[in-house]
Each structure stands twice: as C-alpha cells, then as structure tokens.
Motif scaffolding. Structure first.
Motif, PDB file in Angstrom:
ATOM      1  N   PRO A 190       0.813  -1.211   0.000  1.00 25.09           N
ATOM      2  CA  PRO A 190       0.000   0.000   0.000  1.00 25.09           C
ATOM      3  C   PRO A 190       0.846   1.261   0.000  1.00 25.09           C
ATOM      4  O   PRO A 190       1.900   1.322   0.627  1.00 25.09           O
ATOM      5  N   LEU A 191       0.391   2.260  -0.732  1.00 25.65           N
ATOM      6  CA  LEU A 191       1.021   3.571  -0.744  1.00 25.65           C
ATOM      7  C   LEU A 191       0.130   4.495   0.078  1.00 25.65           C
ATOM      8  O   LEU A 191      -0.810   5.070  -0.445  1.00 25.65           O
ATOM      9  N   LEU A 192       0.424   4.627   1.336  1.00 26.52           N
ATOM     10  CA  LEU A 192      -0.406   5.433   2.216  1.00 26.52           C
ATOM     11  C   LEU A 192       0.417   6.575   2.785  1.00 26.52           C
ATOM     12  O   LEU A 192       1.552   6.383   3.206  1.00 26.52           O
ATOM     13  N   LYS A 193      -0.181   7.750   2.819  1.00 27.28           N
ATOM     14  CA  LYS A 193       0.520   8.910   3.355  1.00 27.28           C
ATOM     15  C   LYS A 193       0.557   8.870   4.874  1.00 27.28           C
ATOM     16  O   LYS A 193       1.496   9.316   5.493  1.00 27.28           O
ATOM     17  N   ASN A 194      -0.473   8.325   5.470  1.00 19.72           N
ATOM     18  CA  ASN A 194      -0.577   8.284   6.917  1.00 19.72           C
ATOM     19  C   ASN A 194       0.053   6.992   7.438  1.00 19.72           C
ATOM     20  O   ASN A 194      -0.436   5.906   7.158  1.00 19.72           O
ATOM     21  N   ASN A 195       1.117   7.106   8.215  1.00 20.78           N
ATOM     22  CA  ASN A 195       1.827   5.929   8.716  1.00 20.78           C
ATOM     23  C   ASN A 195       0.933   5.088   9.623  1.00 20.78           C
ATOM     24  O   ASN A 195       0.992   3.866   9.596  1.00 20.78           O
ATOM     25  N   GLU A 196       0.098   5.736  10.436  1.00 19.51           N
ATOM     26  CA  GLU A 196      -0.803   4.991  11.312  1.00 19.51           C
ATOM     27  C   GLU A 196      -1.780   4.151  10.499  1.00 19.51           C
ATOM     28  O   GLU A 196      -2.052   2.996  10.829  1.00 19.51           O
ATOM     29  N   LEU A 197      -2.284   4.711   9.409  1.00 20.85           N
ATOM     30  CA  LEU A 197      -3.205   3.969   8.550  1.00 20.85           C
ATOM     31  C   LEU A 197      -2.498   2.775   7.911  1.00 20.85           C
ATOM     32  O   LEU A 197      -3.063   1.694   7.813  1.00 20.85           O
ATOM     33  N   ALA A 198      -1.245   2.950   7.521  1.00 17.27           N
ATOM     34  CA  ALA A 198      -0.476   1.846   6.945  1.00 17.27           C
ATOM     35  C   ALA A 198      -0.285   0.735   7.971  1.00 17.27           C
ATOM     36  O   ALA A 198      -0.400  -0.453   7.645  1.00 17.27           O
ATOM     37  N   GLU A 199      -0.027   1.104   9.219  1.00 20.03           N
ATOM     38  CA  GLU A 199       0.137   0.104  10.275  1.00 20.03           C
ATOM     39  C   GLU A 199      -1.180  -0.621  10.548  1.00 20.03           C
ATOM     40  O   GLU A 199      -1.194  -1.831  10.774  1.00 20.03           O
ATOM     41  N   ARG A 200      -2.298   0.112  10.511  1.00 21.03           N
ATOM     42  CA  ARG A 200      -3.602  -0.512  10.723  1.00 21.03           C
ATOM     43  C   ARG A 200      -3.913  -1.489   9.594  1.00 21.03           C
ATOM     44  O   ARG A 200      -4.446  -2.565   9.822  1.00 21.03           O
ATOM     45  N   TYR A 201      -3.578  -1.118   8.365  1.00 21.98           N
ATOM     46  CA  TYR A 201      -3.805  -1.989   7.220  1.00 21.98           C
ATOM     47  C   TYR A 201      -2.960  -3.260   7.337  1.00 21.98           C
ATOM     48  O   TYR A 201      -3.442  -4.356   7.090  1.00 21.98           O
ATOM     49  N   LEU A 202      -1.719  -3.114   7.746  1.00 25.79           N
ATOM     50  CA  LEU A 202      -0.853  -4.275   7.941  1.00 25.79           C
ATOM     51  C   LEU A 202      -1.416  -5.191   9.029  1.00 25.79           C
ATOM     52  O   LEU A 202      -1.416  -6.416   8.879  1.00 25.79           O
ATOM     53  N   GLY A 203      -1.915  -4.607  10.099  1.00 26.84           N
ATOM     54  CA  GLY A 203      -2.542  -5.392  11.154  1.00 26.84           C
ATOM     55  C   GLY A 203      -3.781  -6.119  10.667  1.00 26.84           C
ATOM     56  O   GLY A 203      -4.032  -7.269  11.019  1.00 26.84           O
ATOM     57  N   TYR A 204      -4.569  -5.447   9.816  1.00 23.27           N
ATOM     58  CA  TYR A 204      -5.768  -6.058   9.234  1.00 23.27           C
ATOM     59  C   TYR A 204      -5.387  -7.259   8.378  1.00 23.27           C
ATOM     60  O   TYR A 204      -5.984  -8.328   8.490  1.00 23.27           O
ATOM     61  N   GLN A 205      -4.379  -7.081   7.531  1.00 20.61           N
ATOM     62  CA  GLN A 205      -3.918  -8.185   6.685  1.00 20.61           C
ATOM     63  C   GLN A 205      -3.420  -9.352   7.527  1.00 20.61           C
ATOM     64  O   GLN A 205      -3.723 -10.510   7.235  1.00 20.61           O
ATOM     65  N   THR A 206      -2.665  -9.059   8.564  1.00 20.50           N
ATOM     66  CA  THR A 206      -2.128 -10.092   9.440  1.00 20.50           C
ATOM     67  C   THR A 206      -3.252 -10.861  10.128  1.00 20.50           C
ATOM     68  O   THR A 206      -3.228 -12.097  10.195  1.00 20.50           O
ATOM     69  N   ALA A 207      -4.247 -10.129  10.632  1.00 25.03           N
ATOM     70  CA  ALA A 207      -5.380 -10.786  11.300  1.00 25.03           C
ATOM     71  C   ALA A 207      -6.168 -11.655  10.320  1.00 25.03           C
ATOM     72  O   ALA A 207      -6.577 -12.768  10.657  1.00 25.03           O
ATOM     73  N   CYS A 208      -6.381 -11.155   9.110  1.00 30.91           N
ATOM     74  CA  CYS A 208      -7.113 -11.948   8.110  1.00 30.91           C
ATOM     75  C   CYS A 208      -6.340 -13.212   7.754  1.00 30.91           C
ATOM     76  O   CYS A 208      -6.934 -14.279   7.581  1.00 30.91           O
ATOM     77  N   ASN A 209      -5.030 -13.109   7.641  1.00 41.46           N
ATOM     78  CA  ASN A 209      -4.225 -14.297   7.353  1.00 41.46           C
ATOM     79  C   ASN A 209      -4.254 -15.281   8.521  1.00 41.46           C
ATOM     80  O   ASN A 209      -4.337 -16.495   8.315  1.00 41.46           O
ATOM     81  N   LYS A 210      -4.205 -14.771   9.741  1.00 41.96           N
ATOM     82  CA  LYS A 210      -4.206 -15.635  10.922  1.00 41.96           C
ATOM     83  C   LYS A 210      -5.534 -16.382  11.048  1.00 41.96           C
ATOM     84  O   LYS A 210      -5.559 -17.560  11.409  1.00 41.96           O
ATOM     85  N   TYR A 211      -6.641 -15.709  10.757  1.00 34.25           N
ATOM     86  CA  TYR A 211      -7.966 -16.298  10.917  1.00 34.25           C
ATOM     87  C   TYR A 211      -8.584 -16.701   9.585  1.00 34.25           C
ATOM     88  O   TYR A 211      -9.797 -16.715   9.439  1.00 34.25           O
ATOM     89  N   ARG A 212      -7.747 -17.073   8.636  1.00 38.24           N
ATOM     90  CA  ARG A 212      -8.202 -17.460   7.299  1.00 38.24           C
ATOM     91  C   ARG A 212      -9.231 -18.592   7.346  1.00 38.24           C
ATOM     92  O   ARG A 212     -10.247 -18.546   6.664  1.00 38.24           O
ATOM     93  N   ALA A 213      -9.001 -19.608   8.174  1.00 36.57           N
ATOM     94  CA  ALA A 213      -9.928 -20.745   8.255  1.00 36.57           C
ATOM     95  C   ALA A 213     -11.281 -20.319   8.816  1.00 36.57           C
ATOM     96  O   ALA A 213     -12.330 -20.748   8.321  1.00 36.57           O
TER      97      ALA A 213
END
Length: 61
Positions: A17-40
């Motif tokens: 992601p190309l995000l100007k807001n660093n906090e938003l980029a961190e939230r997006y990374l956390g979202y991706q991580t959670a989705c991968n963890k709870y994929r099943a």
C-alpha cells in the motif's frame, strides 16, 4: 483478500500500500495479518455469508 480499494492504493511493482498516513499503513498491515491468521474462520463464515470479510476501519480513535 478484498479490501476497499478506494481507501488504499498499491504500488504496481511491490504490491504494497502507498499510504501517506503511517498509522493507517500500520492498521492496514494489522488487518492483513489478522485476516491471514484467521483465514480458516473467515472461510467458515463465508460458507454461510458469501463474500463476508471483517470490516477495515480507516478512522483513528
């Protein structure tokens, strides 16, 4: 994984992601991580609610 593409833009070369807001980029990374963890679990829910995904909230607290 479907994400609201209007909220996020990606770099075509790195697919990150190309995000100007660093906090938003961190939230997006956390979202991706959670989705991968709870994929099943997400797949099990999608059997009953096709296309369902956990919401990605852009707003800061």
């Amino acid at each position: 994984m479907y994400i609201a593409h209007s909220a996020l833009r990606t770099n075509n070369k790195t697919k990150k992601p190309l995000l100007k807001n660093n906090e938003l980029a961190e939230r997006y990374l956390g979202y991706q991580t959670a989705c991968n963890k709870y994929r099943a679990e997400i797949a099990a829910i999608q059997q009953y609610i096709p296309g369902w995904l956990p919401p990605f909230e852009r707003k800061a607290f």
